[in-house]
Design a protein around this motif. Sequence first.
Motif, PDB file in Angstrom:
ATOM      1  N   PHE A   1       0.881  -1.165   0.000  1.00  0.00           N
ATOM      2  CA  PHE A   1       0.000   0.000   0.000  1.00  0.00           C
ATOM      3  C   PHE A   1       0.917   1.213   0.000  1.00  0.00           C
ATOM      4  CE2 PHE A   1      -4.562   0.744   1.342  1.00  0.00           C
ATOM      5  CZ  PHE A   1      -4.571   2.105   1.110  1.00  0.00           C
TER       6      PHE A   1
ATOM      7  N   TRP B   1      -6.669  -3.707   5.073  1.00  0.00           N
ATOM      8  CA  TRP B   1      -6.385  -3.451   3.658  1.00  0.00           C
ATOM      9  C   TRP B   1      -7.438  -4.176   2.810  1.00  0.00           C
ATOM     10  CZ3 TRP B   1      -0.389  -3.856   2.384  1.00  0.00           C
ATOM     11  CH2 TRP B   1       0.305  -2.897   3.123  1.00  0.00           C
TER      12      TRP B   1
ATOM     13  N   PRO C   1      -8.740  -2.267  -2.251  1.00  0.00           N
ATOM     14  CA  PRO C   1      -9.327  -1.834  -0.977  1.00  0.00           C
ATOM     15  C   PRO C   1     -10.337  -0.701  -1.216  1.00  0.00           C
ATOM     16  CG  PRO C   1      -6.952  -2.095  -0.755  1.00  0.00           C
ATOM     17  CD  PRO C   1      -7.258  -2.251  -2.219  1.00  0.00           C
TER      18      PRO C   1
ATOM     19  N   PHE D   1      -2.497   0.866  -4.309  1.00  0.00           N
ATOM     20  CA  PHE D   1      -2.375  -0.505  -3.811  1.00  0.00           C
ATOM     21  C   PHE D   1      -2.058  -1.399  -4.989  1.00  0.00           C
ATOM     22  CE2 PHE D   1      -4.046  -4.677  -2.697  1.00  0.00           C
ATOM     23  CZ  PHE D   1      -3.574  -4.840  -1.402  1.00  0.00           C
TER      24      PHE D   1
END
Length: 255
Positions: free
Chosen positions: A52, A188, A199, A212
Amino acid sequence: MNKGRRKFLGYLLKGTAGSLYWMLPLPIKVPLQIPGLGEEEKYDPEAHEFVFMVDINRCIGCGSCCVADKREYQVPDGQYRTWVERYLITVDGEVFVDSPKGALEGYPEPRKVEKPVRDAFFVPKLCNMCEEPACVQVCPVGATFKTDDGFVLIDYKRCIGCAYCVQACPYGVRYIHKKKRTADKCTWCYHRVRRGLLPACVNACPTGARKFGDLRDPDSEVSKILRSSEPLFVLKPDMGTFPRLKYLHLRQEVI
Ligand code: SF4
Ligand code: SF4
């Protein structure tokens, strides 16, 4: 340590040596789905290395991410799995931070401070998905655990609500859920990721501030950022938690 992770850390170290701040052109097209992932039954945890990333220079503090998260998980009032902080730094280095309602309603009003401001920005916060998670180490019943693909999750049936993990997390992302009486935190959106979805907060972010993707996919945006000269930062690097959440353009005052 596997080869991919060593390479990743190499990029990270290379990044911290410099402080090149530059803005990417807005907006970046964020895919609704993670390329290469399909139905859940095809999901192979060994085949992915998700990260992320949050680009501070892109966050406008709109709070769309926080709203999406609240909706996805029906998070009780006053509790947050993710939130956005507003930073104001004055010319003499004083730092002001606030996050009214976790930025659920954005920041419609400017914050007034007495001194001239030299820097102002927003910092989204969420679970750092640490490689060495303090929360896992302290859980007395094994309710907090790490998956093969590096996600730190909670077995709600096993959790006894002792809050040791809440105390242990250096990033303050855990809380005892008011209704469930168990620990809770950002995942997440593991249930979405396994189905090939992004996400919820990443999907909702209108500026591409939240990113992400899979490092095993060389064409993913996160892989391209890693291969670039863009410096990447983590929060509280001295804690030895090795967060998988990386920040771009993070200011020293936040670290
Ligand atoms: S940020 Fe906190 S809750 Fe998330 S993995 Fe790290 S120690 Fe655990
Ligand atoms: S949705 Fe994106 S731009 Fe809006 S506050 Fe969240 S991270 Fe920042």
